[in-house]
Design a protein around this motif. Structure first.
Motif, PDB file in Angstrom:
ATOM      1  N   CYS A   6      81.510  91.136  22.552  1.00  0.00           N
ATOM      2  CA  CYS A   6      82.589  90.713  21.423  1.00  0.00           C
ATOM      3  C   CYS A   6      84.011  91.026  21.846  1.00  0.00           C
ATOM      4  CB  CYS A   6      82.257  91.461  20.310  1.00  0.00           C
ATOM      5  SG  CYS A   6      80.642  91.273  19.588  1.00  0.00           S
ATOM      6  N   ILE A   7      84.850  89.681  21.951  1.00  0.00           N
ATOM      7  CA  ILE A   7      86.076  89.997  22.419  1.00  0.00           C
ATOM      8  C   ILE A   7      87.037  89.593  21.159  1.00  0.00           C
ATOM      9  CG2 ILE A   7      85.502  89.513  24.884  1.00  0.00           C
ATOM     10  CD1 ILE A   7      86.467  86.514  24.506  1.00  0.00           C
ATOM     11  N   LYS A   8      88.425  89.661  21.493  1.00  0.00           N
ATOM     12  CA  LYS A   8      89.473  89.202  20.586  1.00  0.00           C
ATOM     13  C   LYS A   8      90.594  88.739  21.335  1.00  0.00           C
ATOM     14  CE  LYS A   8      91.936  90.855  16.499  1.00  0.00           C
ATOM     15  NZ  LYS A   8      92.553  91.997  15.801  1.00  0.00           N
ATOM     16  N   ARG A   9      91.311  87.774  20.889  1.00  0.00           N
ATOM     17  CA  ARG A   9      92.373  87.100  21.120  1.00  0.00           C
ATOM     18  C   ARG A   9      93.519  88.095  20.539  1.00  0.00           C
ATOM     19  NH1 ARG A   9      95.628  83.121  18.536  1.00  0.00           N
ATOM     20  NH2 ARG A   9      96.630  81.729  19.999  1.00  0.00           N
ATOM     21  N   VAL A  10      94.642  88.378  21.424  1.00  0.00           N
ATOM     22  CA  VAL A  10      95.564  89.247  21.095  1.00  0.00           C
ATOM     23  C   VAL A  10      97.036  88.841  21.719  1.00  0.00           C
ATOM     24  CG1 VAL A  10      94.234  91.253  20.401  1.00  0.00           C
ATOM     25  CG2 VAL A  10      95.219  91.185  22.596  1.00  0.00           C
ATOM     26  N   LEU A 114      75.165  95.500  23.458  1.00  0.00           N
ATOM     27  CA  LEU A 114      76.251  94.835  22.763  1.00  0.00           C
ATOM     28  C   LEU A 114      77.421  95.675  23.275  1.00  0.00           C
ATOM     29  CD1 LEU A 114      73.745  95.438  20.693  1.00  0.00           C
ATOM     30  CD2 LEU A 114      74.929  93.609  19.740  1.00  0.00           C
ATOM     31  N   LEU A 115      78.790  94.940  23.738  1.00  0.00           N
ATOM     32  CA  LEU A 115      79.565  95.476  24.106  1.00  0.00           C
ATOM     33  C   LEU A 115      80.749  95.075  23.417  1.00  0.00           C
ATOM     34  CD1 LEU A 115      79.077  95.514  27.979  1.00  0.00           C
ATOM     35  CD2 LEU A 115      79.067  97.358  26.707  1.00  0.00           C
ATOM     36  N   PHE A 116      81.749  96.345  23.218  1.00  0.00           N
ATOM     37  CA  PHE A 116      83.194  95.767  22.629  1.00  0.00           C
ATOM     38  C   PHE A 116      84.337  96.391  23.504  1.00  0.00           C
ATOM     39  CE2 PHE A 116      82.103  94.470  18.198  1.00  0.00           C
ATOM     40  CZ  PHE A 116      80.577  94.372  18.171  1.00  0.00           C
ATOM     41  N   GLY A 117      85.516  96.131  23.122  1.00  0.00           N
ATOM     42  CA  GLY A 117      86.667  96.993  23.907  1.00  0.00           C
ATOM     43  C   GLY A 117      86.622  98.028  22.779  1.00  0.00           C
ATOM     44  N   ARG A 118      87.172  99.225  23.146  1.00  0.00           N
ATOM     45  CA  ARG A 118      87.345 100.368  22.309  1.00  0.00           C
ATOM     46  C   ARG A 118      88.126 100.149  21.225  1.00  0.00           C
ATOM     47  NH1 ARG A 118      91.542 104.081  22.286  1.00  0.00           N
ATOM     48  NH2 ARG A 118      92.802 104.165  24.353  1.00  0.00           N
ATOM     49  N   LEU A 175      78.200  99.482  22.928  1.00  0.00           N
ATOM     50  CA  LEU A 175      78.835 100.311  23.387  1.00  0.00           C
ATOM     51  C   LEU A 175      80.553  99.919  23.499  1.00  0.00           C
ATOM     52  CD1 LEU A 175      76.986 100.808  26.727  1.00  0.00           C
ATOM     53  CD2 LEU A 175      76.977 102.587  24.892  1.00  0.00           C
ATOM     54  N   THR A 176      81.428 100.846  23.239  1.00  0.00           N
ATOM     55  CA  THR A 176      82.711 100.358  23.395  1.00  0.00           C
ATOM     56  C   THR A 176      83.259 100.832  24.743  1.00  0.00           C
ATOM     57  OG1 THR A 176      84.122 101.992  22.085  1.00  0.00           O
ATOM     58  CG2 THR A 176      82.950 100.202  20.936  1.00  0.00           C
TER      59      THR A 176
END
Lengths: 250, 320
Positions: A6-10, A114-118, A175-176
């Motif tokens: 899961c990613i985000k545009r920042v 399932l991976l995320f940034g922290r 996991l983050t």
């Protein structure tokens, strides 16, 4: 191995923050948007896991506006197989709503990892991964800087104050990723060309506001004008005096 | 009804100092504070909490709590929060608090207002201020969730002592078997203080020229007698000179120590964002036009390899 990232545009970390005329949001004119740096570690880790298993799939999921397709393409150029944009012009201020939208998408597939940034470097919420894990009923380890997986067992390391926690968990898990987990690759030209042909599904979502209401976004208070105490070692005595007598921090 | 539940931290049976900040921050909501902590047995320092404004100090005990047990702690605290019907549940935005708060919040069906630097109760709503974009802006948010789950940025809510005794209570709790288990904690070198919690931070940048030269900053940190940590700019972390744990800035830690000394750091915008809430900033740099001097309260222009050792001597004299 089936892996979701899961990613985000920042806004890029060099962005100078200007407040929009509503007084509640960022004026994004002229702002360069990038993939959240912590999400790059998550994408990289997913790719390495898939490469190690020499089979499987890496899917990238992003909640954001139409322009976030570009962010997903970056992950596809790094090597992810497909992307899903959960399209919404507005990202709720309430992170629980964000997690709800992401969990609703993730639960339709049985993922191994399932991976995320922290955290995201714009809203600093550092919680969407853990909230999503709870909503899916999956084990979760946050802010990992080292990971080993053997079969369905994982061992991760996470930094705490004054030490490193070594944490065991079973797969599937959320996991983050923290900095230090790996060194993200740059998309190669071949990858960039290939990314254009990879599947990117756009799904409009209804994001409700949740229970957090933004009252105002404002610049931080200006620091009062400082002074140059002097030049070279000769200024050290005066510096110490000022720190003791004026600033009273010694 | 008691308004706030302050969630405390212990490690190896000793209360972590940051817990005092959580109790003090909770006190700001008015109407009383219950403090709760998960432990395997009695916790050293928990009896002191009344001094910081806790009306009750509840220790939830279970053998699983000997080490940090994220799932079991989340379950025990969420259950306690539900039973007590608290208006707010407050954590420290420490490594543990950042991990635990969302787990508890999700069990309560709400999100976390994370890493807040200010809070106020206004009628039914709690309004908080959170630095976003690494402190380049402040976001004011009205939190209407029931309960409001908040985490407090370390070093912001200065503990205030009150002449009052809190009632200690202990309750043994049962928890579900844990899937996520902390096997061990590898301790950092003795005396190492984390930059996120240190009262004094001495950070180095490219001006240090090479990794071995951080020794001059470590000596200065030691001169402060255990109160100071050594931080680093992104440039030197990316170059592999220092650990990521030490990085201050937008992709590292945002810090609010009482004294921040930037040595050989020019002051990139992402670094300034991470340390601008420090109470007092000192910059030491050979370039008098470096952006770091714009945010520094006190600047010294010159060769850090001459200035820092002299400063170390002076500080040793004060603490000697």
């Amino acid at each position: 191995m089936k892996i979701a990232v899961c990613i985000k545009r920042v806004p890029d970390s060099e962005t100078r923050v200007k407040i929009a005329s509503d007084g509640k949001s960022l004026d994004d004119s002229g702002v360069k948007f990038v993939m959240n740096p912590y999400d790059e570690f998550a994408v990289e880790e997913a790719l390495r896991r898939k490469e190690k298993a020499s089979s499987g799939e890496v899917a990238v999921i992003c909640l954001g506006p139409a322009a976030a397709q570009e962010t997903i393409r970056t992950a596809l150029a790094m090597g992810a197989d497909r992307g899903i944009l959960l399209q919404s012009d507005r990202i709720p201020a309430d992170p629980f709503e964000v997690a709800r939208i992401i969990a609703a998408e993730l639960k339709s597939t049985s993922w191994d990892l399932l991976l995320f940034g922290r955290m995201a470097i714009d809203d600093y919420n550092h919680q969407v991964g853990a909230l999503t894990a709870e909503l899916l009923g999956l084990p979760c380890v946050t802010a990992i800087s080292h990971l080993e997986i053997e079969g369905t067992k994982g061992v991760a390391e996470r930094e705490i104050e004054g030490g490193i926690e070594v944490v065991e968990f079973p797969l599937p898990a959320v996991l983050t990723a923290d900095k230090g987990l790996n060194e993200p690759r740059y998309p190669a030209l071949k990858g960039i060309m290939a990314a254009k042909k990879k599947p990117l599904e756009v799904k409009p979502v209804q994001a409700s506001a949740g229970t957090f209401e933004v009252v105002a976004l404002s610049p931080p208070p200006d620091r009062k004008e400082g002074k140059i105490v002097g030049e070279g070692v000769g200024a050290v005595g005066e510096l110490v005096r000022l720190l003791r007598e004026e600033a009273k921090v010694l | 009804m008691t308004l706030a539940l302050a969630v405390l931290e212990q490690r190896d049976g000793v209360l972590r100092k940051i817990s005092h900040e959580v109790v003090t921050g909770s006190q700001r909501l008015g109407r009383g504070v219950d403090a709760v902590l998960c432990a395997a047995g009695p916790v050293q320092g928990a009896d002191q909490l009344g001094k910081f404004g806790a009306d009750r100090v509840i220790t939830l005990t279970n053998p699983a709590f000997a080490k940090y047990a994220p799932e079991a702690c989340a379950q025990a605290i969420a259950e306690r929060a539900k039973q007590g019907g608290y208006r707010a549940v407050l954590f420290a935005a420490s490594a543990t608090g950042k991990d635990l708060a969302p787990r508890v919040a999700a069990k309560l069906g709400v999100g976390v207002a994370a890493d807040i630097t200010d809070l106020a109760a206004l009628g039914d709503a709690i309004t908080v201020t959170r630095p976003v974009y690494a402190g380049k802006a402040l976001l004011k948010v009205k939190v209407a969730s029931q309960p409001a789950v908040l985490s407090l940025r370390p070093n912001v809510f200065t503990p205030v002592e009150r002449p009052k005794a809190g009632t200690p209570e202990t309750a043994a709790v049962t928890v579900a078997p844990c899937r996520v288990v902390v096997r061990e904690v590898k301790a950092a070198a003795a005396g190492t203080l984390d930059v996120a919690e240190a009262q004094i931070i001495i950070s180095g940048g490219r001006g240090l020229k090479e990794p071995a030269n951080f020794k001059v900053l470590e000596e200065l940190a030691q001169a402060f007698g255990g109160k100071a940590a050594v931080g680093a700019s992104r440039a030197v972390v990316d170059a592999g000179w220092r650990a990521h744990a030490d990085q201050v800035g937008q992709t590292g830690k945002t810090v609010s120590p009482s004294l921040y000394i930037a040595v050989g750091i020019s002051g990139a915008i992402q670094h300034l964002a991470g340390m601008r809430t420090s109470k007092v900033i000192v910059a030491i740099n050979k370039d008098k036009d470096a952006p770091i001097f714009k945010v520094a309260d006190y600047g010294v222009v010159g060769d850090l390899f001459e200035i820092v050792p002299r400063l170390t001597e002076e500080i040793r004299k004060l603490h000697g």
